[in-house]
Design a protein around this motif. Structure first.
Motif, PDB file in Angstrom:
ATOM      1  N   VAL A 199       1.778  -1.563   6.292  1.00 15.81           N
ATOM      2  CA  VAL A 199       3.071  -0.875   6.145  1.00 15.81           C
ATOM      3  C   VAL A 199       3.796  -1.429   4.916  1.00 15.81           C
ATOM      4  O   VAL A 199       4.141  -0.675   4.013  1.00 15.81           O
ATOM      5  CB  VAL A 199       3.936  -1.013   7.414  1.00 15.81           C
ATOM      6  CG1 VAL A 199       5.340  -0.475   7.168  1.00 15.81           C
ATOM      7  CG2 VAL A 199       3.288  -0.265   8.567  1.00 15.81           C
ATOM      8  N   TYR A 201       6.991  -3.227   4.075  1.00 19.49           N
ATOM      9  CA  TYR A 201       8.351  -2.827   3.711  1.00 19.49           C
ATOM     10  C   TYR A 201       8.791  -3.480   2.407  1.00 19.49           C
ATOM     11  O   TYR A 201       9.369  -2.850   1.547  1.00 19.49           O
ATOM     12  CB  TYR A 201       9.344  -3.234   4.801  1.00 19.49           C
ATOM     13  CG  TYR A 201       9.293  -2.372   6.014  1.00 19.49           C
ATOM     14  CD1 TYR A 201       9.301  -0.993   5.905  1.00 19.49           C
ATOM     15  CD2 TYR A 201       9.232  -2.932   7.271  1.00 19.49           C
ATOM     16  CE1 TYR A 201       9.258  -0.194   7.021  1.00 19.49           C
ATOM     17  CE2 TYR A 201       9.195  -2.135   8.405  1.00 19.49           C
ATOM     18  CZ  TYR A 201       9.212  -0.767   8.268  1.00 19.49           C
ATOM     19  OH  TYR A 201       9.166   0.020   9.357  1.00 19.49           O
TER      20      TYR A 201
ATOM     21  N   THR C 198      -0.131   6.206   0.922  1.00 23.84           N
ATOM     22  CA  THR C 198       0.533   5.314   1.877  1.00 23.84           C
ATOM     23  C   THR C 198       0.814   3.919   1.310  1.00 23.84           C
ATOM     24  O   THR C 198       0.980   2.971   2.078  1.00 23.84           O
ATOM     25  CB  THR C 198      -0.258   5.184   3.206  1.00 23.84           C
ATOM     26  OG1 THR C 198      -1.352   4.315   3.031  1.00 23.84           O
ATOM     27  CG2 THR C 198      -0.699   6.508   3.747  1.00 23.84           C
ATOM     28  N   GLY C 200       3.603   3.200  -0.840  1.00 24.02           N
ATOM     29  CA  GLY C 200       5.025   3.148  -0.549  1.00 24.02           C
ATOM     30  C   GLY C 200       5.749   1.920  -1.061  1.00 24.02           C
ATOM     31  O   GLY C 200       6.204   1.108  -0.279  1.00 24.02           O
ATOM     32  N   GLY C 202       8.720   1.793  -2.583  1.00 25.35           N
ATOM     33  CA  GLY C 202      10.141   1.843  -2.286  1.00 25.35           C
ATOM     34  C   GLY C 202      10.997   1.680  -3.522  1.00 25.35           C
ATOM     35  O   GLY C 202      12.218   1.653  -3.415  1.00 25.35           O
ATOM     36  N   MET C 219       4.154  12.583   3.777  1.00 28.19           N
ATOM     37  CA  MET C 219       3.529  11.439   4.454  1.00 28.19           C
ATOM     38  C   MET C 219       2.571  11.882   5.548  1.00 28.19           C
ATOM     39  O   MET C 219       1.468  11.359   5.664  1.00 28.19           O
ATOM     40  CB  MET C 219       4.615  10.574   5.093  1.00 28.19           C
ATOM     41  CG  MET C 219       5.257   9.638   4.100  1.00 28.19           C
ATOM     42  SD  MET C 219       6.663   8.840   4.853  1.00 28.19           S
ATOM     43  CE  MET C 219       7.953   9.410   3.783  1.00 28.19           C
ATOM     44  N   TYR C 223      -1.352  11.325   5.835  1.00 27.01           N
ATOM     45  CA  TYR C 223      -1.950  10.834   7.076  1.00 27.01           C
ATOM     46  C   TYR C 223      -3.195  11.627   7.437  1.00 27.01           C
ATOM     47  O   TYR C 223      -4.232  11.059   7.783  1.00 27.01           O
ATOM     48  CB  TYR C 223      -0.909  11.021   8.179  1.00 27.01           C
ATOM     49  CG  TYR C 223      -0.974  10.034   9.276  1.00 27.01           C
ATOM     50  CD1 TYR C 223      -0.601   8.727   9.039  1.00 27.01           C
ATOM     51  CD2 TYR C 223      -1.369  10.399  10.544  1.00 27.01           C
ATOM     52  CE1 TYR C 223      -0.637   7.812  10.051  1.00 27.01           C
ATOM     53  CE2 TYR C 223      -1.412   9.492  11.561  1.00 27.01           C
ATOM     54  CZ  TYR C 223      -1.040   8.196  11.316  1.00 27.01           C
ATOM     55  OH  TYR C 223      -1.087   7.288  12.326  1.00 27.01           O
TER      56      TYR C 223
ATOM     57  N   ILE D 193       8.600   7.984  10.836  1.00 24.75           N
ATOM     58  CA  ILE D 193       7.436   8.617  10.196  1.00 24.75           C
ATOM     59  C   ILE D 193       6.947   7.741   9.047  1.00 24.75           C
ATOM     60  O   ILE D 193       5.745   7.525   8.892  1.00 24.75           O
ATOM     61  CB  ILE D 193       7.790  10.048   9.721  1.00 24.75           C
ATOM     62  CG1 ILE D 193       7.979  10.966  10.930  1.00 24.75           C
ATOM     63  CG2 ILE D 193       6.709  10.600   8.806  1.00 24.75           C
ATOM     64  CD1 ILE D 193       8.574  12.323  10.601  1.00 24.75           C
ATOM     65  N   VAL D 194       7.904   7.202   8.255  1.00 18.69           N
ATOM     66  CA  VAL D 194       7.542   6.299   7.149  1.00 18.69           C
ATOM     67  C   VAL D 194       6.737   5.111   7.675  1.00 18.69           C
ATOM     68  O   VAL D 194       5.780   4.658   7.042  1.00 18.69           O
ATOM     69  CB  VAL D 194       8.817   5.817   6.401  1.00 18.69           C
ATOM     70  CG1 VAL D 194       8.494   4.669   5.457  1.00 18.69           C
ATOM     71  CG2 VAL D 194       9.453   6.951   5.632  1.00 18.69           C
ATOM     72  N   THR D 195       7.103   4.612   8.861  1.00 21.20           N
ATOM     73  CA  THR D 195       6.433   3.436   9.417  1.00 21.20           C
ATOM     74  C   THR D 195       5.102   3.798  10.073  1.00 21.20           C
ATOM     75  O   THR D 195       4.091   3.141   9.848  1.00 21.20           O
ATOM     76  CB  THR D 195       7.355   2.740  10.423  1.00 21.20           C
ATOM     77  OG1 THR D 195       8.565   2.400   9.765  1.00 21.20           O
ATOM     78  CG2 THR D 195       6.726   1.484  10.992  1.00 21.20           C
ATOM     79  N   LEU D 196       5.100   4.840  10.896  1.00 22.64           N
ATOM     80  CA  LEU D 196       3.876   5.241  11.612  1.00 22.64           C
ATOM     81  C   LEU D 196       2.751   5.594  10.646  1.00 22.64           C
ATOM     82  O   LEU D 196       1.581   5.337  10.933  1.00 22.64           O
ATOM     83  CB  LEU D 196       4.155   6.448  12.510  1.00 22.64           C
ATOM     84  CG  LEU D 196       4.510   6.175  13.964  1.00 22.64           C
ATOM     85  CD1 LEU D 196       4.782   7.479  14.687  1.00 22.64           C
ATOM     86  CD2 LEU D 196       3.415   5.419  14.695  1.00 22.64           C
ATOM     87  N   THR D 197       3.106   6.205   9.497  1.00 22.84           N
ATOM     88  CA  THR D 197       2.081   6.571   8.522  1.00 22.84           C
ATOM     89  C   THR D 197       1.722   5.398   7.615  1.00 22.84           C
ATOM     90  O   THR D 197       0.964   5.572   6.668  1.00 22.84           O
ATOM     91  CB  THR D 197       2.565   7.746   7.650  1.00 22.84           C
ATOM     92  OG1 THR D 197       3.810   7.386   7.057  1.00 22.84           O
ATOM     93  CG2 THR D 197       2.746   9.004   8.463  1.00 22.84           C
ATOM     94  N   THR D 198       2.278   4.208   7.895  1.00 27.56           N
ATOM     95  CA  THR D 198       2.040   2.972   7.130  1.00 27.56           C
ATOM     96  C   THR D 198       2.456   3.084   5.661  1.00 27.56           C
ATOM     97  O   THR D 198       1.959   2.321   4.846  1.00 27.56           O
ATOM     98  CB  THR D 198       0.573   2.479   7.210  1.00 27.56           C
ATOM     99  OG1 THR D 198      -0.239   3.279   6.365  1.00 27.56           O
ATOM    100  CG2 THR D 198       0.040   2.496   8.628  1.00 27.56           C
ATOM    101  N   VAL D 199       3.356   4.022   5.332  1.00 30.66           N
ATOM    102  CA  VAL D 199       3.871   4.099   3.960  1.00 30.66           C
ATOM    103  C   VAL D 199       4.815   2.915   3.717  1.00 30.66           C
ATOM    104  O   VAL D 199       4.614   2.138   2.794  1.00 30.66           O
ATOM    105  CB  VAL D 199       4.584   5.450   3.689  1.00 30.66           C
ATOM    106  CG1 VAL D 199       5.293   5.426   2.341  1.00 30.66           C
ATOM    107  CG2 VAL D 199       3.590   6.581   3.734  1.00 30.66           C
ATOM    108  N   GLY D 200       5.868   2.789   4.550  1.00 28.33           N
ATOM    109  CA  GLY D 200       6.744   1.624   4.500  1.00 28.33           C
ATOM    110  C   GLY D 200       7.469   1.418   3.201  1.00 28.33           C
ATOM    111  O   GLY D 200       7.197   0.452   2.486  1.00 28.33           O
ATOM    112  N   TYR D 201       8.442   2.301   2.863  1.00 26.61           N
ATOM    113  CA  TYR D 201       9.201   2.127   1.628  1.00 26.61           C
ATOM    114  C   TYR D 201       9.992   0.832   1.642  1.00 26.61           C
ATOM    115  O   TYR D 201      10.047   0.114   0.660  1.00 26.61           O
ATOM    116  CB  TYR D 201      10.195   3.286   1.441  1.00 26.61           C
ATOM    117  CG  TYR D 201       9.563   4.565   1.029  1.00 26.61           C
ATOM    118  CD1 TYR D 201       8.663   4.594  -0.025  1.00 26.61           C
ATOM    119  CD2 TYR D 201       9.854   5.743   1.671  1.00 26.61           C
ATOM    120  CE1 TYR D 201       8.079   5.779  -0.424  1.00 26.61           C
ATOM    121  CE2 TYR D 201       9.281   6.933   1.276  1.00 26.61           C
ATOM    122  CZ  TYR D 201       8.393   6.950   0.226  1.00 26.61           C
ATOM    123  OH  TYR D 201       7.832   8.110  -0.156  1.00 26.61           O
ATOM    124  N   GLY D 202      10.676   0.577   2.768  1.00 28.04           N
ATOM    125  CA  GLY D 202      11.549  -0.579   2.813  1.00 28.04           C
ATOM    126  C   GLY D 202      12.979  -0.226   2.453  1.00 28.04           C
ATOM    127  O   GLY D 202      13.829  -1.113   2.394  1.00 28.04           O
TER     128      GLY D 202
END
Lengths: 285, 285, 285, 285
Positions: A199, A201, C198, C200, C202, C219, C223, D193-202
């Motif tokens: 993930v 962050y 994925t 990301g 930020g 996203m 996925y 959704i950002v977290t579940l898809t492991t994108v994780g902008y922060g």
């Protein structure tokens, strides 16, 4: 006696509309319910947006009352038409139905300004109505079966991930320390899970060269680890798929959505006359 | 002589409780140990949170002493009941048991305020006790086998990822330079690993158009690369699974958790009278 | 004539040491070369770290000279022992060998302070020496074959990803605009690739509700998309694996690392007397 | 009458060049069109970069006119040579062709400075020309088939992800609240959704210990969930691949890119004399 019979047939008809989806009126009921549930969830979401709540407050309030009344009618109708109302009331969906209906009524009783926050939380309970949509996912049994049969292995795997996170998190806490955001071990473990699951962050990130080196190892580990659950589900699914195809050739029968008025059991075979769970006679129209 | 015999039988009984999980008392011992280990790890974690440590300092201190004493009793009991104590002491779990027991005792000897940091690090050693939980993962042999047989290929693959990271990291160091956070080559390589594994913290991110273009290529590469280990594990697991199913038909026997009092070897067949590793007689109750 | 013969046999011996890995001295040469290459890359990395470069400048400088001289000796030895030196010099590894050797010599010629930046870049060329390590990956032919046979499909897939990124990037540029970091279309496309893969970071993130809604769709698309290359490689690898196992039963022979002194072709069968590419006689010791 | 015939043969020739790729001139036309499309997209991208637009404004303007004229010629030629022009004009590619051609003409009509923003948006329409490149992806039918046959399951799966996101997002909104960036439920769902898809902008990250604990669960869930679509596509692709191989043995024929001048249907068998969709005679050169 004639009255009682006509009364019973009225109940049976309502039962068919609410609990079965094979008749035209049953299908219509399901579609209307689906729309009302989605509308109620969108309403809860919109209400949480401050500027929308301010601008369209009256419209949202009226809509909420409409939905609350619709849900109330549905809830009462379900209790009346079921043979064992207590079983419905104490069932999973029964509790969700009740909890998603009452918030607006409670808001009248405690209409003081000081109870606003608690009321908001209550309104949010309606979100769990979305779980009722899960019934429409029933078609994908292969998927659920594949997940079920690999559940034990995924659990073992996730347990291994947690052990790894605890150890690596503790090591990172020692290396980076509080000045770089790794305030305590739970937070370091949280960082480790964020990293292992890719993930990332970036709210906490290693800043010392040694910390970055260990983080790199954690990431490459996560890279190798992500392959494991995918491989498991993939293999299980392929097998499930194969045995499904074999079974399709001669063993399958069509299941309809007719629901027993006694025990609420669904998924009876086409042409079944008695409930397969409780033996109660099924009413065909 | 009678005393010695009763003494021996007492030792044998204790051995059964500690090392075997098939008797009721053996199962109870395992469950209690499991709870104490998890409790000790949660304690270490909570202690690292400053405000919890301040507020509940006395409670945490007493709990730690209770756990230290429980671990001490377990450690001594294990040494007494095993035939070759030195082998246990120098074994992997033996060293972990010792290291996770002593920190609290050492904290009395060096009770000065100046040794606080070192003490904290020592206490953290208890976290490695979690590795003892790995024994409960033993059931998932298929998983471990799949990982083992694809270990060589995953190693080769990770090596390729590292080569790629070093080259791409160096190129990015030249393009972005120190003013955009790519301070030196090791840090650039760290960025490259963060990106290739799709973690993407964002603490270092390319800011020049050329850097962003090359970063895009790195990401799409990572996208294609992530498929490789998954494919490997998936294929290996499918094969492992198949041969497992074939083997299940006629070749499997049940293994119990009875442990040899001589060589600590576990996993004997049901009804085995002698240890399969050292030939020592196994005691049935 | 005798001198020429002894000279030739001396050359042949050196050729065996440098190009073959089956003799003890050949193995030793390979291991020493491996260590020197890794040392040279670590050196380049450390030099880029400012405080290390300042503190250990003399040590790094001397080490670099030692490595440069070792590389020079290797390069000259390779040219002398090969029958067709020009073919080696113009080959991929030949060019890398030269480029990774010369930087230090050039640094004497242009020893002014103003050429420091260019020199640093030249020194970094040595990093490409790491590609020589790729030879040691030769064992994993199954992996390379699986990647090769699915190369076309992965290319098609990545092309689809790029098309998607360009369209979605342009849409996001219109929605979010310059004030939210989406300065221009190339940057928006870069953001879209960062999101779809994925990663990301930020560094750029949507801030308007509509932008966040479309980002969510991107996203979830990513996925679903990430599944495609994994599925391809997984399927290809499983098939490769199967045909490999079939082939293993009767068709495989052992290949040694003996290299032809004429055309540099490697991987001859055990017991081969002539090169399979150019027909040149192979010398057995 | 002779004039009409020569006119018709001239039209037929042009039709062959534009719609078929088997003749040398048809191939050349396709390659030129491919280059012009890519050039026009790069142009749109570069124009959006402010400093490039300022520096090379005249060059970009002229290039745009050249491309607009080329697109205009292509569009008119396509209308002339097709038997049913209206069908082409109202077809998907027909609309895209028109929309990507007109922006520059419109910019003359509304050449005021106040219409600049709207003009920019119009120019961006040309980006959809990239979709025409999708025709060149036709070769990868296996891939498309695998995606199609698993489409229903992926849809069910994504629906489950959305249900999960709505519930978890609402819970996080209650826990973290507005002060930590979880302003409202839609934004919380976006975070989920950002977290579940492991994108994780922060850009939004949990800051309370409870929030971080639930986020960890969301991430580990996402970890387990990512395995599902991959497993589905992988299994479907393996099966598609197998049946493809079986089919390859005796059932395949070569399809050429010849296009029917009546109904625009492509992919006729080699040697086909009539269109398989509308029965119109196909012209061989």
């Amino acid at each position: 006696m004639s009255t009682q019979k006509s009364n019973k047939s009225w109940k049976t008809k309502l039962h068919e509309i609410i609990y079965e989806a094979d008749t035209p009126s049953g299908k219509l009921f399901d579609i209307v319910l689906l729309i009302v549930i989605i509308a109620s969830i969108i309403l809860v979401m919109l209400e949480s947006v401050e500027w929308i709540d301010k601008k369209y407050h009256d419209f949202l309030n009226i809509s909420e009352w409409v939905i609350t009344i619709l849900f109330s009618i549905e809830y009462i109708a379900r209790i009346i038409t079921v043979k064992k109302p207590l079983k419905y009331i104490t069932s999973f969906y029964g509790i969700i139905d009740l909890l998603s209906t009452i918030p607006k009524y409670i808001s009248i009783l405690f209409a003081g300004t000081h109870a606003l926050v608690a009321l908001r939380a209550l309104r949010l309970l309606r979100i769990f109505r979305i779980l009722k949509l899960a019934r429409y996912l029933g078609a994908s049994n292969t998927l659920v079966q594949a997940l079920k049969s690999s559940r034990a292995k995924i659990a073992v795997f996730l347990f291994a991930v947690i052990i790894l996170s605890v150890i690596l998190g503790t090591i990172m806490y020692l290396i980076e320390g509080e000045e770089h955001g790794f305030d305590n071990i739970p937070k370091s473990v949280y960082w480790c899970i964020v990293t292992l699951t890719t993930v990332g962050y970036g709210d906490i990130a290693p800043q010392t060269p040694l910390g970055q080196f260990i983080a790199s190892i954690v990431m490459i580990l996560g890279y190798g680890i992500i392959a494991v659950p995918t491989g498991i589900v993939s293999a299980e699914y392929t097998m499930q798929h194969k045995s499904d195809k074999d079974a399709d050739d001669d063993k399958t029968v069509h299941l309809n959505s007719q629901s027993c008025s006694n025990c609420l059991n669904e998924k009876h075979q086409d042409g079944a006359d008695f409930c397969l769970k409780c033996g109660n006679e099924l009413h065909h129209d």
